[in-house]
Design an enzyme around this catalytic site. Structure first.
Site, PDB file in Angstrom:
ATOM      1  N   HIS A 279       1.479   4.260  -2.980  1.00 30.75           N
ATOM      2  CA  HIS A 279       1.432   5.718  -2.850  1.00 30.75           C
ATOM      3  C   HIS A 279       2.629   6.354  -3.561  1.00 30.75           C
ATOM      4  O   HIS A 279       2.501   7.380  -4.231  1.00 30.75           O
ATOM      5  CB  HIS A 279       1.457   6.129  -1.375  1.00 30.75           C
ATOM      6  CG  HIS A 279       0.124   6.091  -0.690  1.00 30.75           C
ATOM      7  ND1 HIS A 279      -0.991   6.745  -1.183  1.00 30.75           N
ATOM      8  CD2 HIS A 279      -0.269   5.478   0.458  1.00 30.75           C
ATOM      9  CE1 HIS A 279      -2.011   6.552  -0.360  1.00 30.75           C
ATOM     10  NE2 HIS A 279      -1.603   5.784   0.638  1.00 30.75           N
TER      11      HIS A 279
ATOM     12  N   HIS B 144       0.840  -1.210   0.000  1.00 26.89           N
ATOM     13  CA  HIS B 144       0.000   0.000   0.000  1.00 26.89           C
ATOM     14  C   HIS B 144       0.870   1.253   0.000  1.00 26.89           C
ATOM     15  O   HIS B 144       0.618   2.192  -0.765  1.00 26.89           O
ATOM     16  CB  HIS B 144      -0.913  -0.013   1.225  1.00 26.89           C
ATOM     17  CG  HIS B 144      -1.824   1.164   1.322  1.00 26.89           C
ATOM     18  ND1 HIS B 144      -3.099   1.182   0.782  1.00 26.89           N
ATOM     19  CD2 HIS B 144      -1.652   2.393   1.875  1.00 26.89           C
ATOM     20  CE1 HIS B 144      -3.662   2.346   1.012  1.00 26.89           C
ATOM     21  NE2 HIS B 144      -2.798   3.106   1.676  1.00 26.89           N
ATOM     22  N   GLU B 145       1.901   1.265   0.846  1.00 25.79           N
ATOM     23  CA  GLU B 145       2.771   2.440   0.919  1.00 25.79           C
ATOM     24  C   GLU B 145       3.595   2.598  -0.363  1.00 25.79           C
ATOM     25  O   GLU B 145       3.801   3.720  -0.840  1.00 25.79           O
ATOM     26  CB  GLU B 145       3.694   2.326   2.134  1.00 25.79           C
ATOM     27  CG  GLU B 145       2.972   2.434   3.463  1.00 25.79           C
ATOM     28  CD  GLU B 145       2.131   3.693   3.558  1.00 25.79           C
ATOM     29  OE1 GLU B 145       2.680   4.795   3.422  1.00 25.79           O
ATOM     30  OE2 GLU B 145       0.908   3.579   3.746  1.00 25.79           O
TER      31      GLU B 145
END
Length: 263
Positions: A134, A130-131
């Site tokens: 980003h 998820h990071e």
């Protein structure tokens, strides 16, 4: 005098509009966004911020924790394309801080406080993917660009660094989700969070992790936070809010992600 003032306002507005038009960026999901920061500038900001964090935050002394972070990080980094990436994976010793980040340039930080919530390698893969999503979608650069418009009227990053170096560095920390040293941070928009959820689930699936674990992790994190009662919301949840709407969106993303899953 009044006419001159009006002309000046219209001229400034025209300049700002031209900046917004010229600086339009299309991210990997197809959404257009303002971007006043180049990938190389982002990578340099990420490297600088990461060095600051490493100087000010102790690393874990548990070799198993560090090995876990490195193992998961390497698996996911193999299936993503991140410009200017010089991958580095660090587990920071902060048992009361359930947080994680991926800075431009592939600088990943995992705080030990999030490991009891991730619980497993697949749970950690959820957070890390998820990071990284980003970073790939350049959400930090998008937020940095918005701050450059609000604070400086849309000037480029290099000019902002010359004019207000300390303020610009602080804005960068906030924009890239490592503003805890300043006592605040900037939340991701709903659009950015959904994009990171979608891309992140694809990445973890391609890396060999079951995307169902993404849904399980976010449910655990919501339950963990709900059980804390009136305690302040941790930084990771303040920038990545979890509610029934988000859980439902994650469930909708599962069929697409499962197409990429290979055990």
């Amino acid at each position: 005098m009044k006419k001159t003032g009006n002309k000046t306002k219209w001229l400034l507005l025209a300049v700002l509009m031209s900046v917004l038009i010229v600086s339009c960026y299309t991210n990997p999901t197809g959404r257009k966004a303002l971007m006043l920061v180049t990938p190389s500038q982002e990578a340099q900001l990420g490297l600088s911020a990461f060095e600051d964090i490493k100087r000010g935050t102790p690393r874990t002394t548990d070799s198993a924790q560090q090995a876990l972070v490195e193992r998961v990080g390497r698996k996911i980094s193999r299936v993503v394309s991140l410009r200017n990436a010089q991958w580095e994976y660090v587990c920071f010793k902060a048992d009361d801080t359930p947080n994680a980040f991926c800075l431009p340039g592939g600088k990943i930080g995992i705080y030990t406080g999030i490991l009891p919530i991730t619980q497993s390698e697949a749970g950690l893969a959820t957070v890390m993917a998820h990071e990284i999503a980003h970073a790939v979608a350049r959400h930090g650069g998008e937020r940095m660009s918005e701050q450059l418009v609000m604070q400086f009227g849309g000037i480029g990053l290099d000019v902002a660094l010359q004019k207000e170096p300390e303020m610009t560095r602080q804005l960068a920390q906030l924009a890239y989700g490592v503003g805890s040293t300043l006592g605040r941070t900037l939340p991701h928009s709903r659009a950015q969070e959904l994009e990171a959820d979608r891309l992140g689930m694809m990445y973890m699936a391609k890396a060999g992790y079951d995307p169902h674990e993404a849904l399980n992790f976010w449910k655990r994190f919501k339950q963990w936070n709900d059980q804390r009662g009136g305690a302040s919301t941790p930084e990771f949840l303040s920038t990545h809010p979890v509610d029934t709407r988000r859980i439902a969106q994650l469930e909708e993303l599962l069929p697409e992600a499962m197409k990429h899953y290979r055990k």
